[in-house]
Design a protein around this motif. Structure first.
Motif, PDB file in Angstrom:
ATOM      1  N   GLN A   1       0.938  -1.599  -0.209  1.00 49.14           N
ATOM      2  CA  GLN A   1       0.289  -0.091  -0.253  1.00 49.14           C
ATOM      3  C   GLN A   1       1.039   1.668  -0.007  1.00 49.14           C
ATOM      4  O   GLN A   1       0.048   2.201  -0.150  1.00 49.14           O
ATOM      5  CB  GLN A   1      -1.061   0.017   1.206  1.00 49.14           C
ATOM      6  CG  GLN A   1      -1.542  -0.768   1.080  1.00 49.14           C
ATOM      7  CD  GLN A   1      -2.541  -1.289   2.577  1.00 49.14           C
ATOM      8  OE1 GLN A   1      -2.692  -0.050   2.918  1.00 49.14           O
ATOM      9  NE2 GLN A   1      -3.321  -2.168   3.656  1.00 49.14           N
ATOM     10  N   LEU A   2       2.449   0.844   0.136  1.00 48.72           N
ATOM     11  CA  LEU A   2       3.438   2.112   0.270  1.00 48.72           C
ATOM     12  C   LEU A   2       3.593   3.192  -0.686  1.00 48.72           C
ATOM     13  O   LEU A   2       3.743   3.659  -1.452  1.00 48.72           O
ATOM     14  CB  LEU A   2       3.939   1.746   1.425  1.00 48.72           C
ATOM     15  CG  LEU A   2       3.871   2.005   2.428  1.00 48.72           C
ATOM     16  CD1 LEU A   2       4.612   2.125   3.556  1.00 48.72           C
ATOM     17  CD2 LEU A   2       2.499   2.900   3.398  1.00 48.72           C
TER      18      LEU A   2
ATOM     19  N   ALA B   1       1.739   6.096  -2.328  1.00 46.81           N
ATOM     20  CA  ALA B   1       1.787   6.831  -1.556  1.00 46.81           C
ATOM     21  C   ALA B   1       3.336   7.857  -1.494  1.00 46.81           C
ATOM     22  O   ALA B   1       3.963   9.270  -1.312  1.00 46.81           O
ATOM     23  CB  ALA B   1       1.981   6.292   0.177  1.00 46.81           C
TER      24      ALA B   1
ATOM     25  N   ASP C   1       3.463   9.219  -4.936  1.00 45.96           N
ATOM     26  CA  ASP C   1       2.237  10.822  -4.551  1.00 45.96           C
ATOM     27  C   ASP C   1       3.438  11.801  -4.099  1.00 45.96           C
ATOM     28  O   ASP C   1       3.271  12.870  -4.716  1.00 45.96           O
ATOM     29  CB  ASP C   1       1.656  10.862  -3.969  1.00 45.96           C
ATOM     30  CG  ASP C   1       0.648  10.358  -4.306  1.00 45.96           C
ATOM     31  OD1 ASP C   1       0.808   9.967  -5.725  1.00 45.96           O
ATOM     32  OD2 ASP C   1      -0.331   9.592  -3.850  1.00 45.96           O
ATOM     33  N   THR C   2       4.550  11.138  -2.940  1.00 43.12           N
ATOM     34  CA  THR C   2       4.893  12.218  -2.147  1.00 43.12           C
ATOM     35  C   THR C   2       6.323  12.886  -2.720  1.00 43.12           C
ATOM     36  O   THR C   2       6.440  13.788  -3.095  1.00 43.12           O
ATOM     37  CB  THR C   2       5.935  11.196  -1.110  1.00 43.12           C
ATOM     38  OG1 THR C   2       4.846  11.093  -0.126  1.00 43.12           O
ATOM     39  CG2 THR C   2       6.668  12.379   0.063  1.00 43.12           C
TER      40      THR C   2
ATOM     41  N   THR D   1       7.228  14.789   2.764  1.00 43.58           N
ATOM     42  CA  THR D   1       6.765  13.491   3.649  1.00 43.58           C
ATOM     43  C   THR D   1       5.969  13.805   4.608  1.00 43.58           C
ATOM     44  O   THR D   1       4.998  12.303   5.114  1.00 43.58           O
ATOM     45  CB  THR D   1       8.164  12.489   3.975  1.00 43.58           C
ATOM     46  OG1 THR D   1       8.850  13.316   4.932  1.00 43.58           O
ATOM     47  CG2 THR D   1       9.229  11.380   3.170  1.00 43.58           C
TER      48      THR D   1
ATOM     49  N   GLY E   1       1.092  14.853   4.564  1.00 43.44           N
ATOM     50  CA  GLY E   1       0.148  14.006   4.680  1.00 43.44           C
ATOM     51  C   GLY E   1      -0.635  14.080   6.752  1.00 43.44           C
ATOM     52  O   GLY E   1      -2.218  14.040   6.297  1.00 43.44           O
TER      53      GLY E   1
ATOM     54  N   GLY F   1      -2.177  14.861   1.117  1.00 38.64           N
ATOM     55  CA  GLY F   1      -1.050  13.487  -0.134  1.00 38.64           C
ATOM     56  C   GLY F   1       0.250  13.433   0.089  1.00 38.64           C
ATOM     57  O   GLY F   1       0.696  13.431   1.744  1.00 38.64           O
ATOM     58  N   GLY F   2       0.925  12.154  -0.178  1.00 34.97           N
ATOM     59  CA  GLY F   2       1.908  11.409   0.065  1.00 34.97           C
ATOM     60  C   GLY F   2       1.602  10.518   1.120  1.00 34.97           C
ATOM     61  O   GLY F   2       0.175   9.767   1.405  1.00 34.97           O
ATOM     62  N   ILE F   3       2.984  10.471   2.246  1.00 37.11           N
ATOM     63  CA  ILE F   3       3.035   8.770   2.428  1.00 37.11           C
ATOM     64  C   ILE F   3       3.004   9.038   4.423  1.00 37.11           C
ATOM     65  O   ILE F   3       2.661   8.475   5.559  1.00 37.11           O
ATOM     66  CB  ILE F   3       4.343   8.395   2.505  1.00 37.11           C
ATOM     67  CG1 ILE F   3       4.520   7.099   2.856  1.00 37.11           C
ATOM     68  CG2 ILE F   3       5.609   9.036   3.001  1.00 37.11           C
ATOM     69  CD1 ILE F   3       5.710   6.393   2.679  1.00 37.11           C
TER      70      ILE F   3
ATOM     71  N   LEU G   1       0.183  10.708   4.903  1.00 31.40           N
ATOM     72  CA  LEU G   1      -1.525  10.257   4.958  1.00 31.40           C
ATOM     73  C   LEU G   1      -1.537   8.476   5.330  1.00 31.40           C
ATOM     74  O   LEU G   1      -1.614   8.268   6.451  1.00 31.40           O
ATOM     75  CB  LEU G   1      -2.271   9.943   3.598  1.00 31.40           C
ATOM     76  CG  LEU G   1      -2.962  11.157   3.197  1.00 31.40           C
ATOM     77  CD1 LEU G   1      -3.590  11.011   1.767  1.00 31.40           C
ATOM     78  CD2 LEU G   1      -4.224  11.952   4.613  1.00 31.40           C
ATOM     79  N   GLN G   2      -0.345   7.913   5.427  1.00 34.43           N
ATOM     80  CA  GLN G   2      -0.346   6.747   6.205  1.00 34.43           C
ATOM     81  C   GLN G   2       0.429   6.834   7.623  1.00 34.43           C
ATOM     82  O   GLN G   2      -0.486   6.175   8.284  1.00 34.43           O
ATOM     83  CB  GLN G   2       0.413   5.762   5.481  1.00 34.43           C
ATOM     84  CG  GLN G   2      -0.378   4.404   4.357  1.00 34.43           C
ATOM     85  CD  GLN G   2      -1.212   5.535   3.138  1.00 34.43           C
ATOM     86  OE1 GLN G   2      -0.775   6.864   3.308  1.00 34.43           O
ATOM     87  NE2 GLN G   2      -1.512   4.957   2.100  1.00 34.43           N
TER      88      GLN G   2
END
Lengths: 274, 271
Positions: free
Chosen positions: B74-75, B78, B81-82, B219, B222, B227-229, B231-232
């Protein structure tokens, strides 16, 4: 013909660099301007193409008065005056060809210069000039890769491709070794003769001035204190220009020297000078 | 008074007595300020928590290993995006910073009185707001997502790039500009032939340097929904999924190392 009338330059600091200078340079004359540092030599030639704005007085190039020109006509007039600089003042990160062609900037529109689309006639002329000064094999080298003498040759090409009537030369040899200095001065002199150019050459080296100029003007604290032939520079005159010193050795035996033997081909010079 | 006559010798000292005493006084007052601040911090710290810190850290570390490797699936998106946020944001900033720098530099600005202050104001306001704060505002204005991140990075970087670039413009060699002017070149031609070649290495260096910084900054964007990592990262922290958090930290570390390597290579190639 260039004529300066009562030219005065006063800097914001209050220093008067030029005090009522009157000077006439006929067509085709190579004139050396000597004088101590701070005498106003650089200011004088920079007033002519108005890199420095004169405070008062008039400058005539033939019948055109230069001090009152607006921006557009000033640029068109600058094309008629080539300038050669002390530290060469090449654009270091551009190539030899780009530097030479930059002498045509006053003639080509912005978009052509932006995309480096110079007219073929200009490119031909650039090649011809580079060949004349012995640098046609260096066209694609970047300016900062060249030796001092080579850079000054490129500087000369940049001034000549403007197709000027007048050369303004500011200490062309100040950063060069004695031999290269002579080669550069001889080149400037020869090119002036070939193209019937007049020139004002600021120079520190009295001996070089005597060797390569037909007329010498001595400037001291913004005033002309000597104007005459090279052999008129007696110790008394030099003392008047520069101050008290033993001048005998400086003006010794100018014309006896054998000048023809030491013109090294530029290729060889390139090999030794880097 | 650093030179004093003693008998036949002339004694030279680095500083005279008055200067030396001043230096000592300044050093002493710095020390006192430090001690005072230390006591303030100490008074407001709950030391029981700090004594407990090694235990807490150990506890957290034990919950972080082993990283949840299968979460990697799932990364990828992300991290992509980053990188895009950082790259697009930097490109936007560089394009806008270039003209602003010329307006701000003392030697190229059209007007020192009117235009220069405006350009400087743009630079200062862009620099004074952290990219996380830009992101916070932009998420509110244009909604969450990658676009908010790109704009946040872009707005923050304009000031940085323009400031460094206008300083480079002010330090150029003026004789080269003089020489181009003397040929009768027009204003834009002088700019393009006399000034731009001189600042191009600085320009490229600044852009790559800022891109490198922006990779790191993007980084965390999010965390506020841009957006980007990040968020996770935010989601994993909220779910106390520490094994996922440790994997995300490792991925960020790897990305930053790669970006530093790339920017070092590029800078080396330019200069």
């Amino acid at each position: 013909m260039l004529r300066l009338t009562d030219l005065v330059k006063q800097y914001k600091t209050g220093d008067k660099a030029l005090k009522n200078v009157n000077l006439e340079v006929p067509d085709g004359q190579v004139m050396a301007l000597i004088g101590p540092s701070g005498a106003g030599k650089s200011t004088l030639i920079r007033c002519v193409n108005r890199l420095v704005e004169p405070t008062s007085g008039k400058i005539h190039l033939n019948d055109l008065e230069l001090t009152t020109l607006g921006q557009g006509s000033l640029r068109r007039t600058r094309r008629r005056m080539g300038m050669i600089f002390q530290e060469y003042a090449l654009v270091e990160r551009l190539t030899v060809m780009e530097n030479v062609l930059s002498g045509r900037l006053g003639y080509v529109p912005f978009w052509r210069s932006y995309f480096r689309k110079f007219p073929q006639a200009d490119v031909n002329e650039a090649f011809r000039l580079l060949e004349r000064v012995g640098l046609d094999h260096m066209v694609d080298k970047r300016a900062d890769e060249l030796s001092g003498g080579q850079r000054q040759r490129v500087g000369i090409c940049r001034a000549l491709i403007q197709n000027p009537e007048l050369l303004l030369v500011d200490e062309p040899t100040a950063s060069l070794d004695p031999k290269t200095s002579r080669q550069i001065m001889r080149l400037i002199r020869e090119l002036c003769e070939e193209r019937k150019l007049s020139a004002i050459i600021n120079i520190h080296d009295v001996l070089l001035a005597q060797m390569f100029a037909e007329r010498i003007v001595g400037l001291q604290l913004g005033e002309i204190v000597y104007d005459g032939p090279p052999d008129g520079l007696t110790p008394d005159v030099l003392t008047q220009i520069y101050g008290e010193e033993d001048w005998e050795a400086t003006i010794e035996k100018v014309d006896d020297e054998d000048e023809l033997g030491d013109d090294t081909p530029p290729q060889q010079q390139a090999a030794t000078s880097n | 008074m650093p030179v004093a006559q003693t008998g036949s010798d002339r004694i030279w000292k680095r500083r005279d007595r008055r200067t030396q005493l001043t230096v000592w006084a300044v050093q002493l007052s710095c020390l006192m300020v430090f001690v005072y601040c230390w006591s303030l911090v100490s008074d407001k710290t709950i030391w029981e928590f700090v004594y407990d810190a090694p235990h807490q850290a150990g506890d957290m570390a034990s919950r972080m290993v082993p990283p949840a490797w299968d979460y990697m699936d799932q990364l990828w998106v992300a991290i992509w995006d980053t990188i895009n946020i950082a790259t697009l944001g930097t490109m936007m900033a560089v394009v806008l910073a270039f003209p602003i720098a010329f307006l701000a530099a003392r030697n190229t600005t059209p007007s020192v009185v009117f235009v220069r202050p405006i350009a400087l104001f743009i630079i200062v306001s862009s620099r004074s707001i952290n990219s996380l704060l830009w992101a916070l505002m932009l998420v509110t204005i244009i909604g969450p997502g990658v676009l908010a991140g790109v704009l946040a990075i872009g707005f923050r970087s304009i000031g940085f790039c323009a400031k460094l670039l206008y300083e480079a413009i002010e330090e150029i060699d003026t004789t080269q500009v003089e020489a181009v002017t003397a040929t009768g070149a027009s204003g834009p031609q002088v700019l393009h032939y006399g000034i731009v070649p001189q600042i191009l290495p600085a320009f490229a260096g600044i852009s790559v340097f800022r891109w490198d910084i922006n990779i790191r900054e993007s980084t965390v964007l999010g965390l506020v929904g841009a957006g980007g990592i990040g968020l996770q990262l935010n989601a994993s922290i909220n779910n106390v999924a520490w094994t996922q958090v440790s994997l995300i930290l490792l991925v960020i570390l790897g990305t930053v190392i790669v970006s530093e390597w790339v920017s070092a290579k590029v800078r080396h190639a330019i200069i």
